[in-house]
Design a protein around this motif. Structure first.
Motif, PDB file in Angstrom:
ATOM      1  N   CYS A 160       0.849  -1.187   0.000  1.00 36.08           N
ATOM      2  CA  CYS A 160       0.000   0.000   0.000  1.00 36.08           C
ATOM      3  C   CYS A 160       0.886   1.239   0.000  1.00 36.08           C
ATOM      4  O   CYS A 160       1.980   1.240   0.573  1.00 36.08           O
ATOM      5  CB  CYS A 160      -0.918  -0.012   1.216  1.00 36.08           C
ATOM      6  N   ALA A 161       0.412   2.285  -0.623  1.00 39.57           N
ATOM      7  CA  ALA A 161       1.262   3.445  -0.896  1.00 39.57           C
ATOM      8  C   ALA A 161       1.823   4.100   0.354  1.00 39.57           C
ATOM      9  O   ALA A 161       2.930   4.658   0.337  1.00 39.57           O
ATOM     10  CB  ALA A 161       0.475   4.472  -1.708  1.00 39.57           C
ATOM     11  N   TYR A 162       1.080   4.052   1.458  1.00 43.64           N
ATOM     12  CA  TYR A 162       1.439   4.774   2.677  1.00 43.64           C
ATOM     13  C   TYR A 162       2.228   3.937   3.671  1.00 43.64           C
ATOM     14  O   TYR A 162       2.718   4.445   4.670  1.00 43.64           O
ATOM     15  CB  TYR A 162       0.159   5.252   3.383  1.00 43.64           C
ATOM     16  N   CYS A 163       2.338   2.625   3.437  1.00 43.95           N
ATOM     17  CA  CYS A 163       2.767   1.700   4.488  1.00 43.95           C
ATOM     18  C   CYS A 163       4.243   1.333   4.383  1.00 43.95           C
ATOM     19  O   CYS A 163       4.720   0.923   3.314  1.00 43.95           O
ATOM     20  CB  CYS A 163       1.916   0.439   4.443  1.00 43.95           C
ATOM     21  N   ALA A 164       4.939   1.425   5.514  1.00 43.79           N
ATOM     22  CA  ALA A 164       6.365   1.100   5.561  1.00 43.79           C
ATOM     23  C   ALA A 164       6.624  -0.347   5.971  1.00 43.79           C
ATOM     24  O   ALA A 164       7.781  -0.784   5.955  1.00 43.79           O
ATOM     25  CB  ALA A 164       7.071   2.039   6.549  1.00 43.79           C
ATOM     26  N   ILE A 165       5.579  -1.093   6.331  1.00 47.79           N
ATOM     27  CA  ILE A 165       5.785  -2.453   6.837  1.00 47.79           C
ATOM     28  C   ILE A 165       6.569  -3.327   5.866  1.00 47.79           C
ATOM     29  O   ILE A 165       7.522  -4.013   6.274  1.00 47.79           O
ATOM     30  CB  ILE A 165       4.432  -3.106   7.195  1.00 47.79           C
ATOM     31  N   PRO A 166       6.233  -3.361   4.559  1.00 49.19           N
ATOM     32  CA  PRO A 166       7.037  -4.204   3.653  1.00 49.19           C
ATOM     33  C   PRO A 166       8.499  -3.793   3.593  1.00 49.19           C
ATOM     34  O   PRO A 166       9.373  -4.632   3.336  1.00 49.19           O
ATOM     35  CB  PRO A 166       6.346  -4.013   2.293  1.00 49.19           C
ATOM     36  N   LEU A 167       8.777  -2.497   3.823  1.00 53.41           N
ATOM     37  CA  LEU A 167      10.168  -2.034   3.826  1.00 53.41           C
ATOM     38  C   LEU A 167      10.923  -2.572   5.034  1.00 53.41           C
ATOM     39  O   LEU A 167      12.140  -2.743   4.990  1.00 53.41           O
ATOM     40  CB  LEU A 167      10.209  -0.497   3.840  1.00 53.41           C
ATOM     41  N   ARG A 273      -5.263   5.910  -5.221  1.00 52.79           N
ATOM     42  CA  ARG A 273      -4.007   6.574  -4.844  1.00 52.79           C
ATOM     43  C   ARG A 273      -3.285   5.819  -3.722  1.00 52.79           C
ATOM     44  O   ARG A 273      -2.054   5.817  -3.659  1.00 52.79           O
ATOM     45  CB  ARG A 273      -4.274   8.023  -4.408  1.00 52.79           C
ATOM     46  N   MET A 274      -4.046   5.186  -2.839  1.00 49.56           N
ATOM     47  CA  MET A 274      -3.458   4.388  -1.760  1.00 49.56           C
ATOM     48  C   MET A 274      -2.933   3.033  -2.249  1.00 49.56           C
ATOM     49  O   MET A 274      -2.301   2.309  -1.489  1.00 49.56           O
ATOM     50  CB  MET A 274      -4.501   4.141  -0.656  1.00 49.56           C
ATOM     51  N   GLN A 275      -3.253   2.682  -3.485  1.00 48.64           N
ATOM     52  CA  GLN A 275      -2.857   1.401  -4.067  1.00 48.64           C
ATOM     53  C   GLN A 275      -3.409   0.227  -3.254  1.00 48.64           C
ATOM     54  O   GLN A 275      -2.697  -0.723  -2.913  1.00 48.64           O
ATOM     55  CB  GLN A 275      -1.335   1.301  -4.205  1.00 48.64           C
ATOM     56  N   GLY A 340      10.463   6.542   2.478  1.00 49.51           N
ATOM     57  CA  GLY A 340      10.645   5.398   1.598  1.00 49.51           C
ATOM     58  C   GLY A 340       9.385   4.807   1.015  1.00 49.51           C
ATOM     59  O   GLY A 340       9.464   3.954   0.116  1.00 49.51           O
ATOM     60  N   THR A 341       8.226   5.226   1.501  1.00 46.11           N
ATOM     61  CA  THR A 341       6.981   4.684   0.962  1.00 46.11           C
ATOM     62  C   THR A 341       6.668   5.315  -0.381  1.00 46.11           C
ATOM     63  O   THR A 341       7.196   6.380  -0.741  1.00 46.11           O
ATOM     64  CB  THR A 341       5.807   4.930   1.921  1.00 46.11           C
ATOM     65  N   TYR A 342       5.771   4.680  -1.118  1.00 46.59           N
ATOM     66  CA  TYR A 342       5.388   5.193  -2.435  1.00 46.59           C
ATOM     67  C   TYR A 342       4.804   6.594  -2.319  1.00 46.59           C
ATOM     68  O   TYR A 342       5.136   7.488  -3.113  1.00 46.59           O
ATOM     69  CB  TYR A 342       4.367   4.261  -3.091  1.00 46.59           C
TER      70      TYR A 342
END
Length: 441
Positions: A160-167, A273-275, A340-342
């Motif tokens: 998701c565009a706002y989320c840093a968890i995958p990073l 926009r949030m993907q 770092g998020t989208y």
């Protein structure tokens, strides 16, 4: 000789910040320490041990700041001689390791999200960790023994565009099903009867193993284990929802009619926009189907206001959706840009802070009225309640519709002489916005 060495080992204080997934990591680490002869405490108000370990959160700005403040406070204690060693692990150090090492040299060792066993190895100066894997099942439960959090996967592939968890946590990784079921059986043997199933995205469970969603199969097998009284599901995703899970929830009495599913927004403009890979129409249909196929289900969701580009029209759609959906439980927050998020890399954070707060306040006022009406409608009903603790003149418990720490509780007069960890049938006599009052029958 071994016993004497173990008796002389230092005391370790572990401080857990952030979510319940972090708590499970801390409990696993505590189990490893204790199995190797250390005395461990958790979340002590004033850590007094020889060693402190901070398990950090790096999800949003406020959580990151809390983690840094805690580290600095303990670093000061070390400087003053009140603490011998300080170690840091978890999401914050997984994401910002190099920067943190340079900024806070008082820390004796930094560990990320997945290599916490290395901390024990470093303390023990062990040559091998081969004997440590078998100790995973013997985690030290820090919650009341009748309930525990059960983590079924790590990471997330949703991006998701706002989320840093995958990073921070990387790609989704499902735990082997048999390993999870074995842990459930072990926890039952320790007195656990209620399980909070957690994952960053639990409906994705199994996709990385064979391309299929296996969450319904896992929950059904858990429900068939003797001693499992309640199973509660946390952190589902709305896109590609596994409908078979609703059959399990409907048919298995020990699978709570409760689903924590973060929706974030409703307007197609914002969802795109949030993907989020789901549409407004699909979201409405999801809620309709959840309520139709599992009568009485309580839905917990999270909504976001102030995402870049959110217009007044987008927000009005969100208000209308909230009034229509009548979520039994809802949390909301204002968008916070994360490195770092989208969205941080591609959008301007263009909704003024005061507008974000106004929208958040209005959304929560709407929800508070809905929540109060839903809880008041329970007056006169008889519900099954588990007792968590005693506080003053009250025993405090929960129904199947309430997750620990975040949902309404049930208050029963302490004069009734109840037992913590046991279930009772209770008649609801009164309701407030965040509490129910009851007497047992």
């Amino acid at each position: 000789m071994t016993h004497c060495l173990r008796m002389n080992k230092p005391t370790i204080d572990i401080i857990t910040l952030g979510c319940s997934k972090n708590l499970v990591d801390s409990e696993n680490l505590m189990g490893l320490f204790e199995a190797n002869g250390y005395h461990v405490t958790h979340d002590a108000e004033n850590p007094q041990g020889d060693i402190a370990v901070v398990n950090t959160c790096g999800f949003i700005e406020d959580a990151k700041q809390e983690s840094i403040d805690t580290i600095l406070e303990l670093a000061q204690a070390k400087e003053e001689g009140r603490l011998k060693k300080l170690f840091v692990m978890g999401c914050l150090s997984e994401r910002y390791l190099a920067e943190l090492e340079a900024e806070i040299p008082e820390v004796d060792g930094w560990y990320g999200k997945f290599n916490y066993k290395q901390l024990l190895k470093d303390l023990e100066r062990l040559d091998s960790l081969e004997n440590l894997d078998v100790l995973e099942a013997h985690r030290h439960i820090t919650t009341p023994k009748h309930y525990a959090y059960l983590k079924i996967s790590e990471g997330c592939d949703r991006h998701c565009a706002y989320c840093a968890i995958p990073l921070i946590t990387g790609r989704h990784q499902s735990r082997p099903m048999q390993e999870i079921l074995d842990e459930v059986r072990w926890l039952v043997s320790q007195g656990t009867c209620e399980f909070q199933v957690i994952a960053q995205e639990l409906t994705y469970y199994g996709i990385d193993i064979d391309g299929k969603q296996h969450i319904a199969e896992l929950i059904e097998k858990m429900a068939d284990i003797p001693g499992v009284e309640w199973i509660r599901l946390h952190y589902a995703y709305p896109a590609h929802f596994p409908w078979e899970l609703l059959r399990v929830m409907r048919e298995k009495k020990n699978v709570c009619k409760y689903l924590d599913i973060a929706l974030q927004h409703i307007s197609d403009h914002m969802l795109d926009r949030m993907q989020r890979h789901v549409t407004k129409e699909q979201t409405y249909e999801l809620i309709r189907r959840l309520r139709e196929e599992v009568p009485g289900i309580h839905i917990r969701t999270t909504l976001m206001v102030g995402f870049p580009g959110e217009t007044d029209e987008d927000f009005q759609e969100l208000i209308a959706f909230t009034k229509w959906a009548r979520f039994e439980r809802m949390g909301a927050f204002a968008y916070s840009e994360e490195d770092g998020t989208y969205s941080a890399n591609n959008y301007e954070d263009d909704v003024p802070a005061e507008v974000k707060q106004q929208r958040l306040d209005r959304l929560m006022r709407v929800q508070q009225n809905i929540s109060a009406e839903i809880e008041a409608a329970k007056i006169g009903q008889t519900l099954r309640v588990i007792i968590d603790r005693k506080e003053g003149d009250w025993f405090v418990g929960r129904t199947e519709f309430c997750s620990p720490e975040v949902d309404p509780e049930v208050l029963i007069p302490a004069s009734e002489q109840l037992t913590i960890g046991r279930f009772y049938d209770a008649r609801i006599t009164d309701a407030e916005e965040f509490d129910l009052y009851a007497t047992t029958i």
